[in-house]
Enzyme design. Structure first.
Site, PDB file in Angstrom:
ATOM      1  N   HIS A 155       4.097  -9.029  -0.684  1.00 49.98           N
ATOM      2  CA  HIS A 155       5.452  -8.582  -0.333  1.00 49.98           C
ATOM      3  C   HIS A 155       5.558  -8.094   1.112  1.00 49.98           C
ATOM      4  O   HIS A 155       6.380  -7.220   1.412  1.00 49.98           O
ATOM      5  CB  HIS A 155       5.906  -7.456  -1.272  1.00 49.98           C
TER       6      HIS A 155
ATOM      7  N   ASN B 147       9.331  -2.950 -14.432  1.00 54.31           N
ATOM      8  CA  ASN B 147       9.081  -4.259 -13.839  1.00 54.31           C
ATOM      9  C   ASN B 147       8.586  -5.284 -14.849  1.00 54.31           C
ATOM     10  O   ASN B 147       8.567  -6.483 -14.573  1.00 54.31           O
ATOM     11  CB  ASN B 147       8.045  -4.101 -12.718  1.00 54.31           C
TER      12      ASN B 147
ATOM     13  N   LYS C  92      -0.739  -4.939 -13.413  1.00 59.00           N
ATOM     14  CA  LYS C  92       0.240  -3.971 -13.914  1.00 59.00           C
ATOM     15  C   LYS C  92       0.715  -4.289 -15.324  1.00 59.00           C
ATOM     16  O   LYS C  92       0.751  -3.420 -16.200  1.00 59.00           O
ATOM     17  CB  LYS C  92       1.465  -3.911 -12.988  1.00 59.00           C
TER      18      LYS C  92
END
Length: 427
Positions: A188, A142, A119
């Site tokens: 996660h 983020n 990302k």
């Protein structure tokens, strides 16, 4: 900062006062909202201005227009989430506030990038290409820059947002002009109902998107490919990036390796969708210098290269670094997200010796010992010293932890900075 007139006279509670939380409080207050703010850290609370300090768990949330939580707040188990739902108060994040503010900003476009790995590189690359092409652009999300803290762009600008699954969970109205999903691998999982729940979170980025806006999806894993199939009706507005595409990366010094080929293809497709000229895209790819903490060359000492890949916080993101170098002294460990290193196993042959640190040190040492020499160094400083002592000219000392950092460091940036300091102390 970015504000919205729609917030005037409304009431918001903000939980979590790190970078995004503080920017959120400032933006809401500047927009005329009544704000209650809280963080368990007393020093963070002391830095708040213009808001009432109160714990959302201790007040009545009925009548609030939103509970704005940090992405780090685990909604699946934090008691404030149940309290807000019982009060009928929407639980949102700063990205949703940005989405609400868009109507009052000069005409612009938004690119949203998500995925388990890649990302930050893709987000930074798109921003760099736009900047090199003379198109006003802002980074946010983020990647560590709260978007509400940024100055609004002039007409024709592009906001480039890195979006974690947590941020997507807290957003309901972000309609990206270009939405990118790079990949989905297990991560996660303590926050979701299994891997399927995590994948569904990523898919929401496209559910919020107008069908005539551009969707770009890497289809190298089954979960991402399934999302791409679900969007097949979009036709020309859907771009699928297959793994293993051969392309000439020789002119892009900071975009080496197959993983960066995928990142580059996603960035190219996004910039094409935005109407950036091909020559400008090529110029941006050639001049991109890469990211701090992501396969960042810190130094070369006596012929040994020292590479900071601290942002590799799971085995899948470490695997490309192991593939990129031939003879590696590998420093790994920390707060493990998985019990295995299966994603890294195809590249164990590149590792001369491993040095494990942090909570995962014993577990990872046990996994690696049947395959290669390994020692439990415990701390990053000890691992750097040991690796530097053993490494020979032409070899690489690589910090690519395959773990989160929170057992020994503030965050992955702190870990990378301490690696840099330890390397500089060798010279």
């Amino acid at each position: 900062m970015i504000t919205s007139p729609t917030w005037r006279g409304k009431r918001y509670a903000v939980l979590g006062l790190a970078r995004s939380g503080m920017a959120t409080v400032a933006a809401l207050v500047a927009g005329g909202a009544e704000v209650v703010a809280w963080d368990s850290n007393e020093a963070a609370r002391a830095g708040v201005s213009g808001a009432t300090i109160a714990d959302p768990e201790a007040i009545d949330l009925a009548g609030f227009d939103g509970l704005v939580v940090s992405p780090g707040v685990p909604l699946n188990r934090h008691p404030v989430a149940a309290k807000a739902r019982a009060a009928g108060t929407p639980i949102i994040g700063d990205i949703e506030l940005f989405a609400q503010a868009r109507a009052s900003l000069p005409p612009h476009k938004v690119v949203g990038i998500t995925g388990t790995n890649g990302k930050s590189t893709t987000t930074s690359l798109i921003h760099h290409i736009l900047d090199a092409a003379g198109i006003p652009a802002r980074l946010g999300g983020n990647i560590g820059k709260p978007i509400l803290g940024e100055e609004p762009l002039p007409e024709g600008g592009v906001y480039v947002l890195e979006l974690s699954s947590y941020q997507i969970d807290l957003t309901s109205s972000l309609d990206c002009d270009v939405a990118i999903l790079l990949n989905i691998t297990p991560d996660h999982l303590d926050r979701y109902a299994g891997f399927a729940g995590y994948a569904a979170s990523k898919a929401r980025l496209f559910a919020m998107q107008s069908p005539d806006h551009a969707a770009i999806i890497g289809i190298g894993d089954a979960a991402s490919a399934a999302i791409a199939r679900s969007l097949s009706a979009r036709g020309e507005h859907l771009t699928k990036i297959a793994p293993g595409v051969c392309m000439d990366q020789s002119r892009w010094p900071s975009l080496q390796g197959p993983h960066n080929a995928q990142n580059a293809l996603a960035a190219i497709s996004a910039c094409q969708a935005l109407g950036v000229p091909e020559e400008a895209i090529d110029r941006g790819l050639r001049s991109f210098t890469g990211l701090a903490h992501r396969m960042e060359r810190i130094a070369t000492i006596d012929g040994v290269a020292f590479i900071n890949d601290s942002k590799a916080t799971n085995p899948e993101s470490t695997a490309p670094a192991l593939a990129a170098f031939e003879r590696i002294h590998w420093i790994l460990g920390g707060q493990a997200k998985t019990d295995d290193l299966d994603a890294c196993a195809p590249h164990f042959g590149h590792v001369v010796r491993a040095y494990t640190i942090g909570e995962a040190a014993p577990r990872f040492a046990a996994i690696l010992q049947p395959h290669l020499p390994v020692e439990q160094s415990g701390t990053l400083a000890a691992a750097v010293d040991a690796a530097a002592a053993r490494a020979r000219p032409g070899e690489t000392v690589l910090l690519s932890p395959a773990c989160a950092s929170f057992d020994q460091f503030r965050d992955f940036e702190d870990r990378g900075d301490q690696f840099r300091a330890a390397v500089e102390a060798l010279a």
